[in-house]
Scaffold this motif. Structure first.
Motif, PDB file in Angstrom:
ATOM      1  N   GLN A   7       0.826  -1.198   0.000  1.00  0.00           N
ATOM      2  CA  GLN A   7       0.000   0.000   0.000  1.00  0.00           C
ATOM      3  C   GLN A   7       0.866   1.257   0.000  1.00  0.00           C
ATOM      4  O   GLN A   7       0.576   2.220  -0.714  1.00  0.00           O
ATOM      5  N   ILE A   8       1.932   1.254   0.768  1.00  0.00           N
ATOM      6  CA  ILE A   8       2.841   2.408   0.807  1.00  0.00           C
ATOM      7  C   ILE A   8       3.515   2.599  -0.548  1.00  0.00           C
ATOM      8  O   ILE A   8       3.602   3.710  -1.068  1.00  0.00           O
ATOM      9  N   ALA A   9       3.998   1.494  -1.142  1.00  0.00           N
ATOM     10  CA  ALA A   9       4.659   1.591  -2.449  1.00  0.00           C
ATOM     11  C   ALA A   9       3.681   2.056  -3.523  1.00  0.00           C
ATOM     12  O   ALA A   9       4.030   2.868  -4.387  1.00  0.00           O
ATOM     13  N   GLY A  10       2.449   1.557  -3.476  1.00  0.00           N
ATOM     14  CA  GLY A  10       1.432   1.997  -4.441  1.00  0.00           C
ATOM     15  C   GLY A  10       1.115   3.468  -4.299  1.00  0.00           C
ATOM     16  O   GLY A  10       0.993   4.188  -5.289  1.00  0.00           O
ATOM     17  N   GLY A  72       3.115   8.313   1.848  1.00  0.00           N
ATOM     18  CA  GLY A  72       2.353   7.063   1.894  1.00  0.00           C
ATOM     19  C   GLY A  72       2.430   6.407   3.253  1.00  0.00           C
ATOM     20  O   GLY A  72       1.432   5.890   3.764  1.00  0.00           O
ATOM     21  N   LEU A  73       3.616   6.414   3.850  1.00  0.00           N
ATOM     22  CA  LEU A  73       3.773   5.858   5.184  1.00  0.00           C
ATOM     23  C   LEU A  73       2.890   6.603   6.182  1.00  0.00           C
ATOM     24  O   LEU A  73       2.219   5.990   7.014  1.00  0.00           O
ATOM     25  N   MET A  74       2.873   7.923   6.065  1.00  0.00           N
ATOM     26  CA  MET A  74       2.047   8.716   6.981  1.00  0.00           C
ATOM     27  C   MET A  74       0.557   8.452   6.753  1.00  0.00           C
ATOM     28  O   MET A  74      -0.199   8.240   7.706  1.00  0.00           O
ATOM     29  N   VAL A  75       0.114   8.453   5.501  1.00  0.00           N
ATOM     30  CA  VAL A  75      -1.313   8.301   5.196  1.00  0.00           C
ATOM     31  C   VAL A  75      -1.804   6.894   5.544  1.00  0.00           C
ATOM     32  O   VAL A  75      -2.835   6.733   6.203  1.00  0.00           O
TER      33      VAL A  75
END
Length: 90
Positions: A7-10, A72-75
Motif C-alpha cells: 500500500q505504501i509503495a502503491g 504514503g507511510l504517513m497516510v
C-alpha cells in the motif's frame, strides 16, 4: 505486513506519477495559482531536491518517489490507526 508495504509503495508510485504529470504545468508567468503552490509544496516536502543537491531529472523523480513513500507511510499509518481505534471502540 506485506500488504502494508505494498500500500505504501502503491501510494508512492501514484504520488510520483501525479507530480510528474503536473510538472510541465508548473511553469507559469505572473503569480502562482493555488494548485501550483500546493503541488510545489508536495514536491518539496519532506525532502527538497535542491537542499540535498539533486538537479538531474532522474534524481528529481527519485526524490519525488521518496517523498511519495514518506507521505504514503504517513497516510497509510493514519488510516490503520483510525481503523484500529474504531475496532477498539466497539
Amino acid at each position: 505486513m506485506v500488504r502494508f508495504f505494498l500500500q505504501i509503495a502503491g501510494f508512492g508510485l501514484l504520488y510520483t506519477l501525479i507530480l510528474v504529470a503536473t510538472f510541465p504545468f508548473l511553469i507559469y508567468w505572473g503569480p502562482a495559482k493555488p494548485w501550483q503552490k500546493f503541488v510545489q509544496f508536495l514536491m518539496e516536502f519532506p525532502v527538497d531536491n535542491e537542499k540535498i543537491g539533486v538537479f538531474s531529472l532522474p534524481g528529481m523523480v527519485a526524490v519525488m518517489f521518496l517523498n511519495g513513500l514518506l507521505w504514503g507511510l504517513m497516510v497509510v499509518s493514519l488510516f490503520k490507526a483510525v481503523i484500529l481505534l474504531r475496532n477498539l471502540a466497539y
